[in-house]
Design a protein around this motif. Sequence first.
Motif, PDB file in Angstrom:
ATOM      1  N   ASP A 156       0.809  -1.226   0.000  1.00  0.00           N
ATOM      2  CA  ASP A 156       0.000   0.000   0.000  1.00  0.00           C
ATOM      3  C   ASP A 156       0.839   1.272   0.000  1.00  0.00           C
ATOM      4  O   ASP A 156       0.572   2.204  -0.768  1.00  0.00           O
ATOM      5  N   ASN A 157       1.870   1.330   0.860  1.00  0.00           N
ATOM      6  CA  ASN A 157       2.649   2.577   0.926  1.00  0.00           C
ATOM      7  C   ASN A 157       3.975   2.496   0.161  1.00  0.00           C
ATOM      8  O   ASN A 157       4.757   3.454   0.170  1.00  0.00           O
ATOM      9  N   GLU A 158       4.222   1.357  -0.485  1.00  0.00           N
ATOM     10  CA  GLU A 158       5.407   1.168  -1.335  1.00  0.00           C
ATOM     11  C   GLU A 158       6.699   1.435  -0.564  1.00  0.00           C
ATOM     12  O   GLU A 158       7.634   2.068  -1.057  1.00  0.00           O
ATOM     13  N   LYS A 159       6.773   0.894   0.640  1.00  0.00           N
ATOM     14  CA  LYS A 159       7.965   1.033   1.474  1.00  0.00           C
ATOM     15  C   LYS A 159       8.305  -0.310   2.111  1.00  0.00           C
ATOM     16  O   LYS A 159       7.445  -1.168   2.275  1.00  0.00           O
ATOM     17  N   GLY A 160       9.587  -0.459   2.467  1.00  0.00           N
ATOM     18  CA  GLY A 160       9.990  -1.664   3.168  1.00  0.00           C
ATOM     19  C   GLY A 160      11.193  -2.338   2.525  1.00  0.00           C
ATOM     20  O   GLY A 160      11.769  -1.861   1.537  1.00  0.00           O
ATOM     21  N   ASN A 161      11.588  -3.464   3.076  1.00  0.00           N
ATOM     22  CA  ASN A 161      12.765  -4.192   2.624  1.00  0.00           C
ATOM     23  C   ASN A 161      12.424  -5.229   1.551  1.00  0.00           C
ATOM     24  O   ASN A 161      11.398  -5.902   1.615  1.00  0.00           O
ATOM     25  N   ILE A 162      13.329  -5.335   0.594  1.00  0.00           N
ATOM     26  CA  ILE A 162      13.176  -6.325  -0.484  1.00  0.00           C
ATOM     27  C   ILE A 162      14.498  -7.104  -0.599  1.00  0.00           C
ATOM     28  O   ILE A 162      15.498  -6.770   0.035  1.00  0.00           O
ATOM     29  N   ILE A 163      14.501  -8.158  -1.416  1.00  0.00           N
ATOM     30  CA  ILE A 163      15.718  -8.938  -1.661  1.00  0.00           C
ATOM     31  C   ILE A 163      16.392  -8.397  -2.918  1.00  0.00           C
ATOM     32  O   ILE A 163      15.729  -8.159  -3.927  1.00  0.00           O
ATOM     33  N   ALA A 164      17.702  -8.202  -2.853  1.00  0.00           N
ATOM     34  CA  ALA A 164      18.431  -7.620  -3.984  1.00  0.00           C
ATOM     35  C   ALA A 164      19.531  -8.547  -4.488  1.00  0.00           C
ATOM     36  O   ALA A 164      20.178  -9.264  -3.710  1.00  0.00           O
ATOM     37  N   ASN A 165      19.711  -8.544  -5.819  1.00  0.00           N
ATOM     38  CA  ASN A 165      20.912  -9.105  -6.431  1.00  0.00           C
ATOM     39  C   ASN A 165      21.902  -7.951  -6.558  1.00  0.00           C
ATOM     40  O   ASN A 165      21.513  -6.849  -6.941  1.00  0.00           O
ATOM     41  N   ILE A 166      23.154  -8.200  -6.258  1.00  0.00           N
ATOM     42  CA  ILE A 166      24.155  -7.149  -6.425  1.00  0.00           C
ATOM     43  C   ILE A 166      25.306  -7.693  -7.262  1.00  0.00           C
ATOM     44  O   ILE A 166      26.036  -8.585  -6.826  1.00  0.00           O
ATOM     45  N   SER A 167      25.442  -7.176  -8.474  1.00  0.00           N
ATOM     46  CA  SER A 167      26.550  -7.547  -9.355  1.00  0.00           C
ATOM     47  C   SER A 167      27.541  -6.388  -9.399  1.00  0.00           C
ATOM     48  O   SER A 167      27.252  -5.293  -8.909  1.00  0.00           O
ATOM     49  N   TYR A 168      28.705  -6.638 -10.000  1.00  0.00           N
ATOM     50  CA  TYR A 168      29.765  -5.644  -9.912  1.00  0.00           C
ATOM     51  C   TYR A 168      30.325  -5.289 -11.289  1.00  0.00           C
ATOM     52  O   TYR A 168      30.616  -6.163 -12.101  1.00  0.00           O
ATOM     53  N   VAL A 169      30.446  -3.971 -11.538  1.00  0.00           N
ATOM     54  CA  VAL A 169      30.990  -3.468 -12.803  1.00  0.00           C
ATOM     55  C   VAL A 169      32.064  -2.424 -12.498  1.00  0.00           C
ATOM     56  O   VAL A 169      32.107  -1.854 -11.398  1.00  0.00           O
TER      57      VAL A 169
ATOM     58  N   VAL B 120      22.946   1.881  -7.297  1.00  0.00           N
ATOM     59  CA  VAL B 120      24.409   1.801  -7.369  1.00  0.00           C
ATOM     60  C   VAL B 120      24.938   1.729  -5.943  1.00  0.00           C
ATOM     61  O   VAL B 120      24.645   2.603  -5.121  1.00  0.00           O
ATOM     62  N   VAL B 121      25.697   0.690  -5.657  1.00  0.00           N
ATOM     63  CA  VAL B 121      26.151   0.414  -4.292  1.00  0.00           C
ATOM     64  C   VAL B 121      27.664   0.545  -4.226  1.00  0.00           C
ATOM     65  O   VAL B 121      28.392  -0.032  -5.053  1.00  0.00           O
ATOM     66  N   GLU B 122      28.144   1.266  -3.248  1.00  0.00           N
ATOM     67  CA  GLU B 122      29.594   1.409  -3.064  1.00  0.00           C
ATOM     68  C   GLU B 122      30.204   0.086  -2.590  1.00  0.00           C
ATOM     69  O   GLU B 122      29.564  -0.691  -1.883  1.00  0.00           O
ATOM     70  N   THR B 123      31.453  -0.157  -2.998  1.00  0.00           N
ATOM     71  CA  THR B 123      32.159  -1.377  -2.598  1.00  0.00           C
ATOM     72  C   THR B 123      33.511  -1.006  -1.988  1.00  0.00           C
ATOM     73  O   THR B 123      33.906   0.159  -1.969  1.00  0.00           O
TER      74      THR B 123
ATOM     75  N   GLU C 156      38.297   0.062  -5.234  1.00  0.00           N
ATOM     76  CA  GLU C 156      38.358   1.436  -5.738  1.00  0.00           C
ATOM     77  C   GLU C 156      37.787   1.578  -7.143  1.00  0.00           C
ATOM     78  O   GLU C 156      37.201   2.606  -7.490  1.00  0.00           O
ATOM     79  N   ASP C 157      37.967   0.530  -7.974  1.00  0.00           N
ATOM     80  CA  ASP C 157      37.588   0.667  -9.373  1.00  0.00           C
ATOM     81  C   ASP C 157      36.244   0.035  -9.714  1.00  0.00           C
ATOM     82  O   ASP C 157      35.848  -0.001 -10.876  1.00  0.00           O
ATOM     83  N   LYS C 158      35.526  -0.479  -8.713  1.00  0.00           N
ATOM     84  CA  LYS C 158      34.258  -1.153  -8.985  1.00  0.00           C
ATOM     85  C   LYS C 158      33.121  -0.611  -8.125  1.00  0.00           C
ATOM     86  O   LYS C 158      33.345  -0.103  -7.024  1.00  0.00           O
ATOM     87  N   VAL C 159      31.909  -0.749  -8.652  1.00  0.00           N
ATOM     88  CA  VAL C 159      30.704  -0.437  -7.885  1.00  0.00           C
ATOM     89  C   VAL C 159      29.726  -1.596  -8.024  1.00  0.00           C
ATOM     90  O   VAL C 159      29.783  -2.367  -8.985  1.00  0.00           O
ATOM     91  N   GLY C 160      28.848  -1.695  -7.043  1.00  0.00           N
ATOM     92  CA  GLY C 160      27.808  -2.706  -7.119  1.00  0.00           C
ATOM     93  C   GLY C 160      26.601  -2.159  -7.867  1.00  0.00           C
ATOM     94  O   GLY C 160      26.276  -0.974  -7.773  1.00  0.00           O
ATOM     95  N   LEU C 161      25.962  -3.022  -8.620  1.00  0.00           N
ATOM     96  CA  LEU C 161      24.754  -2.643  -9.351  1.00  0.00           C
ATOM     97  C   LEU C 161      23.637  -3.573  -8.884  1.00  0.00           C
ATOM     98  O   LEU C 161      23.637  -4.768  -9.188  1.00  0.00           O
TER      99      LEU C 161
END
Length: 567
Positions: free
Chosen positions: A355-368, A398-401, A404-409
């Motif tokens: 209803d309020n479009e809030k809360g925790n979900i499950i995420a896949n995190i890949s790296y580029v 986009v998630v910090e890792t 230095e040269d990679k980020v999580g997506l």
Amino acid sequence: MDIISVKQETDMKMMEILRILYEKNEILGAKVISEELEKRGYSLGERAVRYHMHILDERGLTEKIGYRGRQITKKGVSELKKGLIYDQVDFTFSRVQEKMFNVTLNPLTLQGSVIVNISSINELDAIKTINNVFESGLAVSSHYNITERNDKTYFETVCGTTIDGLMQQKGIISKPLYGGLLKVEDYTPINFIEQIAYEKTSITPLEAFTNHNNTSVLDVANDGTGIIPANFRVVPEVKKDEVIALLDSLKKIGICGVIHMGQPGESVLGIPVPESMIGIAIIGGVAPLCAAQEEGYDLDIKLADRYDEYNNMITPNYLMNLPLKKVTNPTNENKVSFILNKIFNLISQVDYDVDNEKGNIIANISYVHKEDIDDSIEVMKELYKSKPEYCMGKRYSVVETNEEDKVGLATICSLTMDGVLTKQGINSTPVYSGILDIYGSNRRFIELISYTGSSVDPHEIFIKKGMHDIHGSLNNEGKILASVHSVNYVARDKTIDTLNSLKEVGLEVLNIGKPNEYTYNAKIEKYNFGYVLSGGLNPIVAIKEQNIPVEVKSIEKIMNFNSFEEL
């Protein structure tokens, strides 16, 4: 009894006819096919066989050769490999049992057949690598074959399932449970690090792991440390002495792939063993072929593909001896983790509120790489713009890792839907991970692996083996990642309402089946219905297909929905 439509039953019979023609590899008449079908539980007279064959002819799957009968076409072989997935999932383990039953080798006379793995060899230099692994002892048997057929060279190795067949021949129950990857350090077997159960999969477990990025057989052969393919079975403890006697007799004739045999009820190399049973780990007969793949040779490996007469195979002038040391910690505290346990714990943490479009979900995190992030996001946007139903929502993060040269997506994992339904009091269970074939408006699963009994997310296996074609699906002729989920039939109306409300935030469902119905040809338990979701990794795989380096990871962590932004 499961509800099977007349069309599905007809398709199953025709698929079995194709299997017979493929396995016999010769022109067959209606009488022979009818007799073979009878052995497999299909009562189909010659006239009925001719009717089904006529349909197969019209589809271009078989062709009539004068009055001699029919043979399977290349198109028929292709169709057979895709298969009717609801039939193929059950058939894969049945095929293993069939191979076991047909082993006829007599260890005393060396007469009789064994099961062999087979691979085409495009570069003959690969044979040198394979022979080096044989000399190191990392194989089930010292016997092998090199054959020529249709202008191709094939290399054949003895399959470990031969040992199960020989035990069965002696009245010993041997139940293959898992195939997977075994870690070895300083020639000492440590523990299984990945595995897939033999039951409820359309692809044999070791076939799933035969990829040059998975194994390091050459490292084990040269330095004693690495990853090798292995399989696992259990036998009754009352047959222990007979099993040992049989294994000793097999060593004398060049079959000695046993890595470790445990004690009754004792875990073996991280895999639990039922009470009153004994676990046995055996090296994969494809280990020498995997070594050639590791060196970059292009091999098309087929496990437990056919039979060979053992005494007609090539015998080297050295004794076979597995180079591995005695297992020092057979029960191993590092128990193999099953992916479904992780999934249930993550599902239980989902608290997303519809209803309020809030809360925790499950995420896949890949790296580029950071320099590729803009291009990567553009690829994801293009996929969502063209085919939003092939994405699990329109959001990413986009998630910090620490690198230095990679980020999580991060993308939303489809298992989030099970979590949302669970929060609504609906028991939703992920059943299969698979490859969904897209052809125009037609959709059907061509590969399925059950989450039960697997230590790895099957989608990662499909990605490593390159079985996808996300960009092809943009033109309605490709293959996407998808999953099958099951809910009890009494909760169908509430499930549909919940899933419809999720559609408003871009979380779409590909298909919702009816109770006891095959969903895109995936079989659902009786009194349940299935629904199918696109894989949350499809946008990431689309990036990979554009030759942008990406380290694919699935089912990684819980994230807040509001930390994602729209594509």
